[in-house]
Enzyme design. Structure first.
Site, PDB file in Angstrom:
ATOM      1  N   PHE A 101       2.178   8.803  -1.180  1.00 54.44           N
ATOM      2  CA  PHE A 101       1.391   7.586  -1.107  1.00 54.44           C
ATOM      3  C   PHE A 101      -0.073   7.845  -1.414  1.00 54.44           C
ATOM      4  CE2 PHE A 101       4.784   6.947   2.228  1.00 54.44           C
ATOM      5  CZ  PHE A 101       5.630   6.293   1.352  1.00 54.44           C
ATOM      6  N   TRP A 129       0.840  -1.207   0.000  1.00 54.27           N
ATOM      7  CA  TRP A 129       0.000   0.000   0.000  1.00 54.27           C
ATOM      8  C   TRP A 129       0.872   1.253   0.000  1.00 54.27           C
ATOM      9  CZ3 TRP A 129      -0.199   4.117   3.364  1.00 54.27           C
ATOM     10  CH2 TRP A 129      -1.275   4.995   3.226  1.00 54.27           C
ATOM     11  N   HIS A 130       1.991   1.203   0.707  1.00 51.14           N
ATOM     12  CA  HIS A 130       2.844   2.378   0.811  1.00 51.14           C
ATOM     13  C   HIS A 130       3.551   2.711  -0.498  1.00 51.14           C
ATOM     14  CE1 HIS A 130       2.276   1.899   5.160  1.00 51.14           C
ATOM     15  NE2 HIS A 130       2.682   3.146   5.269  1.00 51.14           N
ATOM     16  N   GLY A 131       3.844   1.733  -1.308  1.00 51.46           N
ATOM     17  CA  GLY A 131       4.532   2.051  -2.548  1.00 51.46           C
ATOM     18  C   GLY A 131       4.700   0.847  -3.447  1.00 51.46           C
TER      19      GLY A 131
END
Length: 490
Positions: free
Chosen positions: A490, A321-323
């Site tokens: 993000f 989800w972060h990257g």
């Protein structure tokens, strides 16, 4: 628009004043228009993506509420596909394309699908998850569908938390947009104090540490171990002050208008276990993954190994989800492994017994705090590094030349180059002073019971704190260039 910009210094009082001057019937329009402008300052055309998800999820919520059986599930899936589809195209397409290309090489397959050339819409993952939480809660019958399209749009686009959270739930915030918030002096004072504290953490700590971190992580080859350790330690403090600073300004600016957003940070570096850390860090995202990923997978109710698999899967997804990079996946996996280790071994020093004032309890807390901070900081290497090869370069270099470090302590040139990371001496010691001051201040606030306890102090003391905060921002703030918040990517 950045919270630490001159534009916001004008935007915030104008929007807040307009909110209170307008009749309550028109306030939602004013805040929605202000939120659209706030977002469009970054890249105007991307507001169309927000409009798409808003319309889809608004319609899906109504359909879910009015349907039964498989029809309800269909509309929920339609909402999930639309939201995840937007994320997949803008955030993960190139990552998945590169992964497929790498897998095709050993198979002798010619993978020639081109990448997409487009910028990632700012805060895409945040408002996508907030919108998803709405349709999921409507599906679970925990939240009635919102009939007012404008209010629902405001739920997704509310400017204080639009681009970097906290990721709100409809049960907490949606009903507040229907309420008439009278001007309340306590809310205003608490909100402004929180904004000032957040801004102080951002410009006087995070932005001061950023050049040191960038010096090593932007060109990580060839440094001795002490340089990697200092840069990684500084980054751990930087990302906390940067992100929690944003959250404080978000919560404060909302509170000035009477809105209560959920708490997103609770002094996480005072944690004595990784489990406790994740209950205190980015609380809105941690609870989002707990409620919508971990528990549906079976959570802690699953028997044996399955429970640990659920935990690892949740953290791997959180990392992704972060990257769109394997470094983020490894970062998430490391934190998941830490938690599995704590649960398997029972090594969790932050129990009520350990918090006793006995000598052994205090010692276990200190050891637990040091171990937790070290483990979390090590994982941050993969979060900060630009790619996997550079992350491994830092990891492999952590122990380099540490045994010979004492022999260099009288070498001023070595100290300036490798301890101060080629930055001016004044900058280095100012950064250290800011870190120490932050630690002392947070310890005092933790002991006192929170920032709002300052408002109960006598007026002279209270105003001394206000002036100290403003002076700290002016004197210690790094204003050479306005630095974007880390989590905006993000």
């Amino acid at each position: 628009m950045l919270f630490n910009s001159v534009d916001f210094l004008v935007f915030f009082p104008l929007v807040t004043a307009g909110y209170y001057l307008l009749h309550p019937r028109f306030r939602w329009m004013w805040i929605l228009l202000a939120s659209c402008y706030f977002y469009m300052v970054f890249r105007p055309v991307y507001i169309l993506i927000l409009a798409f998800t808003i319309v889809v999820d608004y319609a899906a919520g109504l359909k879910i509420e009015r349907s039964e059986g498989q029809s309800r599930r269909f509309w929920l899936i339609a909402s999930i596909v639309a939201n995840v589809g937007v994320l997949a195209i803008f955030k993960y397409y190139n990552f998945l394309n590169h992964t497929a290309h790498d897998l095709a090489i050993p198979l002798g397959v010619n993978w020639s699908i081109p990448d997409l050339s487009m910028l990632l819409p700012i805060g895409l993952s945040f408002h996508t998850f907030q919108s998803l939480s709405y349709t999921i809660e409507v599906y679970r019958r925990n939240q009635p569908a919102e009939r007012h399209l404008g209010i629902f749009a405001l739920y997704v686009m509310f400017y204080p938390q639009l681009v970097a959270g906290p990721i709100e739930r409809p049960q907490n915030i949606l009903h507040q947009f229907h309420q008439w918030h009278r001007y309340d002096t306590t809310n205003v004072r608490q909100g402004l104090l929180l904004m000032g504290w957040g801004l102080l953490k951002k410009v006087a700590v995070a932005d001061r540490l950023s050049p040191f971190v960038d010096t090593v992580y932007d060109s990580p080859a060839g440094w001795p171990g002490i340089s990697y350790i200092i840069a990684t330690f500084f980054f751990a403090i930087q990302i906390y002050c940067d992100f929690s600073g944003y959250s404080d300004v978000a919560l404060g600016s909302a509170q000035v208008m009477g809105f209560k957003l959920m708490k997103n940070f609770d002094m996480p570096y005072f944690s004595t276990s990784v489990g406790e850390f994740w209950r205190r860090w980015h609380i809105s995202l941690s609870t989002w993954f707990r409620d919508y990923v971990y528990i549906p997978l079976g959570g802690s109710r699953s028997p044996g190994v399955r429970r640990y698999v659920n935990l690892l899967v949740t953290f791997l997804v959180s990392g992704l989800w972060h990257g769109a990079s394997w470094t983020y996946v490894i970062w998430g996996g490391l934190n998941g492994l830490y938690l599995v280790f704590e649960q398997v071994t029972g090594w969790v020093p932050s129990t009520q017994k350990d918090r006793a004032t006995t000598r052994s309890g205090i010692l276990r807390q200190v050891i637990g705090g040091i171990v937790t901070f070290t483990a979390i900081s090590f994982a941050w290497i993969f979060f900060r590094a630009k790619n996997l090869s550079e992350a491994l370069l830092v990891v492999n270099g952590l122990g380099r030349d540490l045994l010979t470090l004492p022999s260099h302590l009288n070498d001023l040139g070595y100290i300036r180059a490798n301890v101060m990371l080629n930055r001016p001496t004044k900058e280095f010691f100012t950064a250290i002073v800011c870190i120490v001051a932050l630690t002392v201040a947070e310890a005092a606030l933790r002991r006192a019971g929170g920032l709002n306890r300052l408002l109960e102090l006598p007026r002279p003391t209270r105003w001394a704190v206000y002036y100290a905060t403003m002076i700290g921002i002016v004197i210690f703030g790094a204003f050479n260039s306005v630095r974007q918040f880390i989590y905006f990517q993000f």
